[in-house]
Design an enzyme around this catalytic site. Sequence first.
Site, PDB file in Angstrom:
ATOM      1  N   MET A 196       0.824  -1.199   0.000  1.00  0.00           N
ATOM      2  CA  MET A 196       0.000   0.000   0.000  1.00  0.00           C
ATOM      3  C   MET A 196       0.862   1.253   0.000  1.00  0.00           C
ATOM      4  O   MET A 196       0.579   2.219  -0.707  1.00  0.00           O
ATOM      5  CB  MET A 196      -0.910  -0.005   1.223  1.00  0.00           C
ATOM      6  CG  MET A 196      -1.671   1.289   1.444  1.00  0.00           C
ATOM      7  SD  MET A 196      -2.590   1.309   2.999  1.00  0.00           S
ATOM      8  CE  MET A 196      -3.887   0.133   2.625  1.00  0.00           C
ATOM      9  N   HIS A 217      -6.295  -5.324   9.303  1.00  0.00           N
ATOM     10  CA  HIS A 217      -7.079  -4.264   8.661  1.00  0.00           C
ATOM     11  C   HIS A 217      -8.416  -4.845   8.213  1.00  0.00           C
ATOM     12  O   HIS A 217      -8.476  -5.898   7.592  1.00  0.00           O
ATOM     13  CB  HIS A 217      -6.324  -3.708   7.465  1.00  0.00           C
ATOM     14  CG  HIS A 217      -6.787  -2.347   7.039  1.00  0.00           C
ATOM     15  ND1 HIS A 217      -8.062  -2.116   6.557  1.00  0.00           N
ATOM     16  CD2 HIS A 217      -6.151  -1.142   7.034  1.00  0.00           C
ATOM     17  CE1 HIS A 217      -8.183  -0.829   6.269  1.00  0.00           C
ATOM     18  NE2 HIS A 217      -7.048  -0.215   6.540  1.00  0.00           N
ATOM     19  N   LEU A 265      -5.773   6.922  -2.440  1.00  0.00           N
ATOM     20  CA  LEU A 265      -6.393   5.845  -1.671  1.00  0.00           C
ATOM     21  C   LEU A 265      -7.911   5.856  -1.838  1.00  0.00           C
ATOM     22  O   LEU A 265      -8.523   4.817  -2.112  1.00  0.00           O
ATOM     23  CB  LEU A 265      -6.001   6.011  -0.196  1.00  0.00           C
ATOM     24  CG  LEU A 265      -6.355   4.870   0.763  1.00  0.00           C
ATOM     25  CD1 LEU A 265      -5.296   4.787   1.862  1.00  0.00           C
ATOM     26  CD2 LEU A 265      -7.714   5.104   1.401  1.00  0.00           C
ATOM     27  N   SER A 309       5.494   8.014   7.402  1.00  0.00           N
ATOM     28  CA  SER A 309       5.451   6.561   7.568  1.00  0.00           C
ATOM     29  C   SER A 309       6.828   5.948   7.325  1.00  0.00           C
ATOM     30  O   SER A 309       7.532   6.344   6.394  1.00  0.00           O
ATOM     31  CB  SER A 309       4.446   5.953   6.582  1.00  0.00           C
ATOM     32  OG  SER A 309       4.529   4.543   6.610  1.00  0.00           O
ATOM     33  N   GLU A 354      -2.545   4.162  15.344  1.00  0.00           N
ATOM     34  CA  GLU A 354      -3.852   3.603  15.727  1.00  0.00           C
ATOM     35  C   GLU A 354      -3.748   2.636  16.897  1.00  0.00           C
ATOM     36  O   GLU A 354      -4.524   2.726  17.860  1.00  0.00           O
ATOM     37  CB  GLU A 354      -4.493   2.915  14.520  1.00  0.00           C
ATOM     38  CG  GLU A 354      -5.924   2.450  14.778  1.00  0.00           C
ATOM     39  CD  GLU A 354      -6.588   1.879  13.541  1.00  0.00           C
ATOM     40  OE1 GLU A 354      -7.709   1.351  13.681  1.00  0.00           O
ATOM     41  OE2 GLU A 354      -6.001   1.953  12.442  1.00  0.00           O
ATOM     42  N   GLU A 410      -1.062   2.424  10.978  1.00  0.00           N
ATOM     43  CA  GLU A 410      -1.998   1.573  11.715  1.00  0.00           C
ATOM     44  C   GLU A 410      -1.382   0.975  12.975  1.00  0.00           C
ATOM     45  O   GLU A 410      -2.089   0.687  13.937  1.00  0.00           O
ATOM     46  CB  GLU A 410      -2.542   0.450  10.815  1.00  0.00           C
ATOM     47  CG  GLU A 410      -3.652   0.872   9.872  1.00  0.00           C
ATOM     48  CD  GLU A 410      -3.123   1.507   8.600  1.00  0.00           C
ATOM     49  OE1 GLU A 410      -1.879   1.596   8.448  1.00  0.00           O
ATOM     50  OE2 GLU A 410      -3.944   1.935   7.763  1.00  0.00           O
ATOM     51  N   ARG A 450       1.147   1.370  -3.959  1.00  0.00           N
ATOM     52  CA  ARG A 450      -0.123   1.644  -4.636  1.00  0.00           C
ATOM     53  C   ARG A 450      -0.543   3.094  -4.505  1.00  0.00           C
ATOM     54  O   ARG A 450      -1.157   3.650  -5.421  1.00  0.00           O
ATOM     55  CB  ARG A 450      -1.200   0.712  -4.048  1.00  0.00           C
ATOM     56  CG  ARG A 450      -2.567   0.800  -4.699  1.00  0.00           C
ATOM     57  CD  ARG A 450      -2.536   0.347  -6.145  1.00  0.00           C
ATOM     58  NE  ARG A 450      -3.861   0.468  -6.743  1.00  0.00           N
ATOM     59  CZ  ARG A 450      -4.328   1.583  -7.304  1.00  0.00           C
ATOM     60  NH1 ARG A 450      -3.582   2.675  -7.323  1.00  0.00           N
ATOM     61  NH2 ARG A 450      -5.521   1.623  -7.835  1.00  0.00           N
ATOM     62  N   TYR A 451      -0.237   3.737  -3.361  1.00  0.00           N
ATOM     63  CA  TYR A 451      -0.765   5.076  -3.121  1.00  0.00           C
ATOM     64  C   TYR A 451       0.300   6.120  -2.770  1.00  0.00           C
ATOM     65  O   TYR A 451      -0.037   7.267  -2.526  1.00  0.00           O
ATOM     66  CB  TYR A 451      -1.798   5.037  -1.979  1.00  0.00           C
ATOM     67  CG  TYR A 451      -2.818   3.940  -2.143  1.00  0.00           C
ATOM     68  CD1 TYR A 451      -3.736   3.971  -3.184  1.00  0.00           C
ATOM     69  CD2 TYR A 451      -2.845   2.842  -1.283  1.00  0.00           C
ATOM     70  CE1 TYR A 451      -4.659   2.953  -3.362  1.00  0.00           C
ATOM     71  CE2 TYR A 451      -3.763   1.825  -1.454  1.00  0.00           C
ATOM     72  CZ  TYR A 451      -4.668   1.880  -2.492  1.00  0.00           C
ATOM     73  OH  TYR A 451      -5.568   0.861  -2.665  1.00  0.00           O
ATOM     74  N   ASP A 496       6.038  -1.657  10.308  1.00  0.00           N
ATOM     75  CA  ASP A 496       5.318  -0.577  10.973  1.00  0.00           C
ATOM     76  C   ASP A 496       4.819   0.449   9.974  1.00  0.00           C
ATOM     77  O   ASP A 496       5.468   0.736   8.970  1.00  0.00           O
ATOM     78  CB  ASP A 496       6.242   0.123  11.978  1.00  0.00           C
ATOM     79  CG  ASP A 496       6.274  -0.568  13.326  1.00  0.00           C
ATOM     80  OD1 ASP A 496       5.219  -1.064  13.758  1.00  0.00           O
ATOM     81  OD2 ASP A 496       7.359  -0.616  13.947  1.00  0.00           O
ATOM     82  N   CYS A 548     -13.547 -14.243  -7.206  1.00  0.00           N
ATOM     83  CA  CYS A 548     -14.550 -14.247  -6.148  1.00  0.00           C
ATOM     84  C   CYS A 548     -15.909 -14.604  -6.748  1.00  0.00           C
ATOM     85  O   CYS A 548     -16.221 -14.183  -7.875  1.00  0.00           O
ATOM     86  CB  CYS A 548     -14.628 -12.875  -5.479  1.00  0.00           C
ATOM     87  SG  CYS A 548     -13.129 -12.399  -4.598  1.00  0.00           S
ATOM     88  N   LEU A 606     -10.189  -0.815  -3.066  1.00  0.00           N
ATOM     89  CA  LEU A 606      -9.939  -0.747  -1.630  1.00  0.00           C
ATOM     90  C   LEU A 606     -11.133  -0.198  -0.867  1.00  0.00           C
ATOM     91  O   LEU A 606     -11.579  -0.781   0.120  1.00  0.00           O
ATOM     92  CB  LEU A 606      -8.703   0.122  -1.351  1.00  0.00           C
ATOM     93  CG  LEU A 606      -8.331   0.270   0.125  1.00  0.00           C
ATOM     94  CD1 LEU A 606      -7.825  -1.054   0.670  1.00  0.00           C
ATOM     95  CD2 LEU A 606      -7.285   1.360   0.306  1.00  0.00           C
ATOM     96  N   TYR A 666       0.322  11.619  11.326  1.00  0.00           N
ATOM     97  CA  TYR A 666       1.674  11.329  10.842  1.00  0.00           C
ATOM     98  C   TYR A 666       2.711  12.171  11.576  1.00  0.00           C
ATOM     99  O   TYR A 666       3.836  11.720  11.825  1.00  0.00           O
ATOM    100  CB  TYR A 666       1.757  11.530   9.331  1.00  0.00           C
ATOM    101  CG  TYR A 666       1.281  10.320   8.557  1.00  0.00           C
ATOM    102  CD1 TYR A 666       2.075   9.178   8.448  1.00  0.00           C
ATOM    103  CD2 TYR A 666       0.026  10.301   7.957  1.00  0.00           C
ATOM    104  CE1 TYR A 666       1.634   8.065   7.754  1.00  0.00           C
ATOM    105  CE2 TYR A 666      -0.422   9.184   7.260  1.00  0.00           C
ATOM    106  CZ  TYR A 666       0.389   8.072   7.171  1.00  0.00           C
ATOM    107  OH  TYR A 666      -0.052   6.957   6.504  1.00  0.00           O
TER     108      TYR A 666
END
Length: 431
Positions: A71, A273, A87, A126, A357, A353, A160-161, A350, A409, A93, A119
């Site tokens: 991510m 998550h 995101l 991050s 969080e 989250e 991805r973001y 890490d 799916c 997502l 942050y």
Amino acid sequence: MALRQPISQLSKRATSSQISKLAATPTTSLWNHECQSDATRAKRQLATVAPPVTQDATGSQGPTAMVFMNMGGPSTTGEVGSFLSRLFADGDLIPLGRLQNYLGPLISARRTPKIIKQYAAIGGGSPIRKWSEYQSSEMCKILDKISPETAPHKPYVAFRYADPLTEEMYERLLEDGFGRGRGGRAIAFTQYPQYSCSTTGSSLNELWKWRNRLEGKRASGEAEPEGAIKWSVIDRWPVHPGLIEAFAQNIEKTLATYPPEKRDKVVLLFSAHSLPMSVVNRGDPYPSEVSATVYAVMQRLGMKNSYRLVWQSQVGPSAWLGAQTSDTVSNYIKKGQTDLILIPIAFTSDHIETLYELDQEIIGEAEQEGIKRVESLNGSPVFIRALADIAVEHMKSGKACSDQMGLRCPGCVSEKCLNQKKFFSKMDALL
């Protein structure tokens, strides 16, 4: 050198009962067998294979690009806005339906000031990029030694973001001599151990999109241009013995900080998550694969502690997979259970989250000495060795991806998902 096939690989088509059997198989003896001393491995290698290939030489099947997909996260507070915009624009997502293009920017703009403060509270950004680059680099060093025929192994990170984005990674591959008539092998290695269409699936959709733009029909006029990069995918590894051992060792280290008389009474809360229930009800495999990881870890620990699987990071008013981690901790405290260990079971390093969080919101606000968090995998040598073993097993298998990845799916109607699976699985038709 003969390679042992781990019980954990879900590369064979598996039913839920088969996954349970895999998760129920003890991992300690297998992993101890895997983790022989470097000296023992060196002796075997000297007897069976050529010396490792250095960076100025190439093995018979090399070079190999190892692309870590994740991510990502903003490295500075100044990147938070663009991170959130990407995101909330991703319907894989956070599915917002036909209003995605309107609601996504609105939600991200409203949340940006709050997330910037979060942050800032964990150091201004991050650490996920730092850990991803470290893990991929260290894994490639091991691969050069244990798989010289596919060396040199070149580490890449595709977020991805956040930077480095997938398109940035792909441009680097091309600049480094892969593709554009020169061929070369690249392995997309998901850093989500448990597969979800919202995470690994979204990253693969993005990779497929940029492959088509930079090397495929849109770039050259032909669907399979000569000399394009040859892709394969490591799409899941929820009960690999090395992953299980790395988690178990970190949990044991945290349990050891409690007095002996309390140790077996500590409740273990495995936190992952969450997902919107619309995704779960579509048939996403993520909940069952996370459960498989949890059960395998508990078996490795000897089932000495009570445990629960809980879910965090719910966004928005729609129904999400529960019980929520924060609610669970509050309810246990009310009942007098104040010795709890939180274990981020779906994260390999890490990031917001874990550091905000879990550490600051849930544990910090609980104000209970007995509530602690297990250290994330980060630079764990056991974990990094596991990554290398997974990569070698994949390369030796000759398979483009797991058989499980080829099964959509039950409720999936996405043409993008279908076409991406067709490309990466090298199959003509999928269910």
